[in-house]
Design an enzyme around this catalytic site. Structure first.
Site, mmCIF file in Angstrom:
data_model
loop_
_atom_site.group_PDB
_atom_site.id
_atom_site.type_symbol
_atom_site.label_atom_id
_atom_site.label_comp_id
_atom_site.label_asym_id
_atom_site.label_seq_id
_atom_site.Cartn_x
_atom_site.Cartn_y
_atom_site.Cartn_z
ATOM 1 N N TYR A 1 0.848 -1.204 0.000
ATOM 2 C CA TYR A 1 0.000 0.000 0.000
ATOM 3 C C TYR A 1 0.885 1.256 0.000
ATOM 4 O O TYR A 1 0.498 2.298 -0.532
ATOM 5 C CB TYR A 1 -0.963 -0.028 1.187
ATOM 6 C CG TYR A 1 -2.206 0.804 0.983
ATOM 7 C CD1 TYR A 1 -3.064 0.559 -0.085
ATOM 8 C CD2 TYR A 1 -2.521 1.845 1.851
ATOM 9 C CE1 TYR A 1 -4.206 1.323 -0.278
ATOM 10 C CE2 TYR A 1 -3.660 2.607 1.668
ATOM 11 C CZ TYR A 1 -4.500 2.346 0.604
ATOM 12 O OH TYR A 1 -5.621 3.106 0.415
ATOM 13 N N LYS B 1 -3.364 8.431 2.669
ATOM 14 C CA LYS B 1 -4.589 8.247 3.465
ATOM 15 C C LYS B 1 -4.419 8.837 4.865
ATOM 16 O O LYS B 1 -5.381 9.351 5.437
ATOM 17 C CB LYS B 1 -4.973 6.767 3.539
ATOM 18 C CG LYS B 1 -5.437 6.175 2.210
ATOM 19 C CD LYS B 1 -6.604 6.920 1.591
ATOM 20 C CE LYS B 1 -7.240 6.166 0.439
ATOM 21 N NZ LYS B 1 -8.191 6.992 -0.334
HETATM 22 P P1 NAD Z 1 -12.349 3.555 -8.458
HETATM 23 O O1 NAD Z 1 -11.167 3.317 -9.313
HETATM 24 O O2 NAD Z 1 -13.664 3.129 -8.974
HETATM 25 O O3 NAD Z 1 -12.439 5.089 -8.020
HETATM 26 C C1 NAD Z 1 -11.305 5.946 -7.966
HETATM 27 C C2 NAD Z 1 -11.712 7.222 -8.659
HETATM 28 O O4 NAD Z 1 -10.685 8.217 -8.577
HETATM 29 C C3 NAD Z 1 -11.983 7.016 -10.163
HETATM 30 O O5 NAD Z 1 -13.292 7.444 -10.468
HETATM 31 C C4 NAD Z 1 -10.959 7.908 -10.843
HETATM 32 O O6 NAD Z 1 -11.454 8.472 -12.038
HETATM 33 C C5 NAD Z 1 -10.766 8.967 -9.772
HETATM 34 N N1 NAD Z 1 -9.554 9.761 -10.015
HETATM 35 C C6 NAD Z 1 -8.272 9.322 -10.105
HETATM 36 N N2 NAD Z 1 -7.466 10.357 -10.410
HETATM 37 C C7 NAD Z 1 -8.263 11.466 -10.512
HETATM 38 C C8 NAD Z 1 -8.031 12.832 -10.806
HETATM 39 N N3 NAD Z 1 -6.801 13.296 -11.074
HETATM 40 N N4 NAD Z 1 -9.084 13.686 -10.821
HETATM 41 C C9 NAD Z 1 -10.344 13.243 -10.545
HETATM 42 N N5 NAD Z 1 -10.629 11.956 -10.277
HETATM 43 C C10 NAD Z 1 -9.594 11.084 -10.245
HETATM 44 O O7 NAD Z 1 -12.028 2.780 -7.082
HETATM 45 P P2 NAD Z 1 -12.736 2.813 -5.643
HETATM 46 O O8 NAD Z 1 -12.217 1.627 -4.945
HETATM 47 O O9 NAD Z 1 -14.184 3.022 -5.791
HETATM 48 O O10 NAD Z 1 -12.047 4.078 -4.949
HETATM 49 C C11 NAD Z 1 -12.764 5.149 -4.410
HETATM 50 C C12 NAD Z 1 -12.129 5.587 -3.095
HETATM 51 O O11 NAD Z 1 -12.289 4.544 -2.133
HETATM 52 C C13 NAD Z 1 -10.629 5.869 -3.174
HETATM 53 O O12 NAD Z 1 -10.318 6.978 -2.345
HETATM 54 C C14 NAD Z 1 -10.041 4.608 -2.578
HETATM 55 O O13 NAD Z 1 -8.742 4.805 -2.030
HETATM 56 C C15 NAD Z 1 -11.069 4.344 -1.497
HETATM 57 N N6 NAD Z 1 -11.026 3.008 -0.909
HETATM 58 C C16 NAD Z 1 -11.101 1.913 -1.714
HETATM 59 C C17 NAD Z 1 -11.031 0.653 -1.144
HETATM 60 C C18 NAD Z 1 -11.084 -0.586 -2.005
HETATM 61 O O14 NAD Z 1 -10.649 -1.642 -1.552
HETATM 62 N N7 NAD Z 1 -11.610 -0.510 -3.226
HETATM 63 C C19 NAD Z 1 -10.902 0.515 0.240
HETATM 64 C C20 NAD Z 1 -10.838 1.654 1.032
HETATM 65 C C21 NAD Z 1 -10.900 2.893 0.443
#
Ligand code: NAD
Length: 256
Positions: free
Chosen positions: A156, A163
């Site tokens: 990570y 984060k």
């Molecule tokens: P995802 O890939 O569907 O979403 C990530 C989003 O970030 C995408 O829509 C992407 O277009 C956007 N993004 C990236 N760079 C960007 C930029 N420069 N400008 C605007 N948008 C941008 O994946 P997700 O898992 O739904 O992630 C959403 C959030 O949840 C993130 O913050 C991620 O760290 C967090 N999260 C995810 C998990 C997991 O296991 N999937 C766990 C905990 C937290």
């Protein structure tokens, strides 16, 4: 009447129908909210625009969170359309793929800056643009974080540092906008298979470990995160701000 009847929500972070932000948008729609979406880049637009239309979105605007002019334009459009905003969802994160594997010692300057800018600073930039639109409306700002910002997880790496910065930004922002009645909270989600998660080396190993060791003995899904987002967006949580709320099958309470 729905929990969010008449509320206006601006959603950042839908990339496809697996995105956590998409589950949140669907839950908000079911509870009566009006929706606006942003997308970053043409390839994402192709997927986001039809999804947004399927929920009757009132606005879909381009916004790369690295670009202050695009941020300003996006919130201007929202203000012109709605004359205010009740809910901001920040579900955005990015780090170059090479940073999400191997030793943390190899974190590059460029990788660090990019991860922190897109995944943490962007919450501050979006909140600054949203706050004037939310003032006096009991606004709610919600971001997504992961336990890797508090404890060390394999691969990570720099995203954990981003984060940690994001979670501390939630607390400082809560204090900064609290006097205007705006709340800022984070949901710390357990591992879910999404586009962003696919970029983290050894994701399956982490998810397998949670399923084995978490109190609930399973992983969570997008809808369970959306349930928590609904609570944090609605008046049910009107006394809650600056919090990191775990939706992780209880994994974070386990020591051994
Ligand atoms: P995802 O890939 O569907 O979403 C990530 C989003 O970030 C995408 O829509 C992407 O277009 C956007 N993004 C990236 N760079 C960007 C930029 N420069 N400008 C605007 N948008 C941008 O994946 P997700 O898992 O739904 O992630 C959403 C959030 O949840 C993130 O913050 C991620 O760290 C967090 N999260 C995810 C998990 C997991 O296991 N999937 C766990 C905990 C937290």
């Amino acid at each position: 009447m729905g929990l969010l009847e008449g509320k206006k929500a601006f959603i950042f972070g839908v990339a496809n129908d697996k995105s956590i932000a998409w589950a949140i948008a669907q839950a908000f729609h079911r509870e009566g909210a009006k929706l606006a979406f942003s997308y970053a880049g043409d390839s994402v637009a192709k997927r986001v625009i039809p999804l947004a239309e399927s929920l009757g979105a009132e606005l879909v605007v381009p916004c790369d969170v690295r670009n202050d002019e695009e941020i300003a334009r996006a919130f201007l459009s929202v203000n012109e359309k709605w004359g205010g905003l009740d809910i901001l969802v920040h579900s955005v994160a990015f780090a170059p793929k090479d940073e999400l594997k191997g030793s943390f010692l190899d974190t590059t300057r460029e990788g660090f800056i990019s991860a922190l800018e897109i995944s943490a600073y962007s919450l501050i930039a979006l909140s600054r643009a949203a706050a004037p639109l939310m003032s006096g409306r009991n606004g709610s700002i919600i971001t997504l974080t992961y336990y890797g910002g508090q404890k060390v997880f394999p691969n990570y790496n720099v995203m954990g540092v981003a984060k940690a910065a994001l979670e501390m930004s939630v607390r400082y922002l809560a204090e900064a906008v609290g006097p205007d009645g705006i709340r800022v909270n984070a949901i710390s989600a357990g591992p879910i298979k999404t586009l962003a998660a696919a970029g983290v080396g050894g994701f399956n190993q982490i998810a397998g470990h949670v399923a084995e060791k978490a109190p609930l003995r399973r992983n969570i899904n997008q809808d369970e995160v959306a349930g928590a987002a609904l609570y944090l967006a609605s008046p049910l949580s009107r006394g809650v701000t600056g919090e990191v709320h775990f939706v992780d099958s209880g994994y974070n309470v386990i020591g051994m």
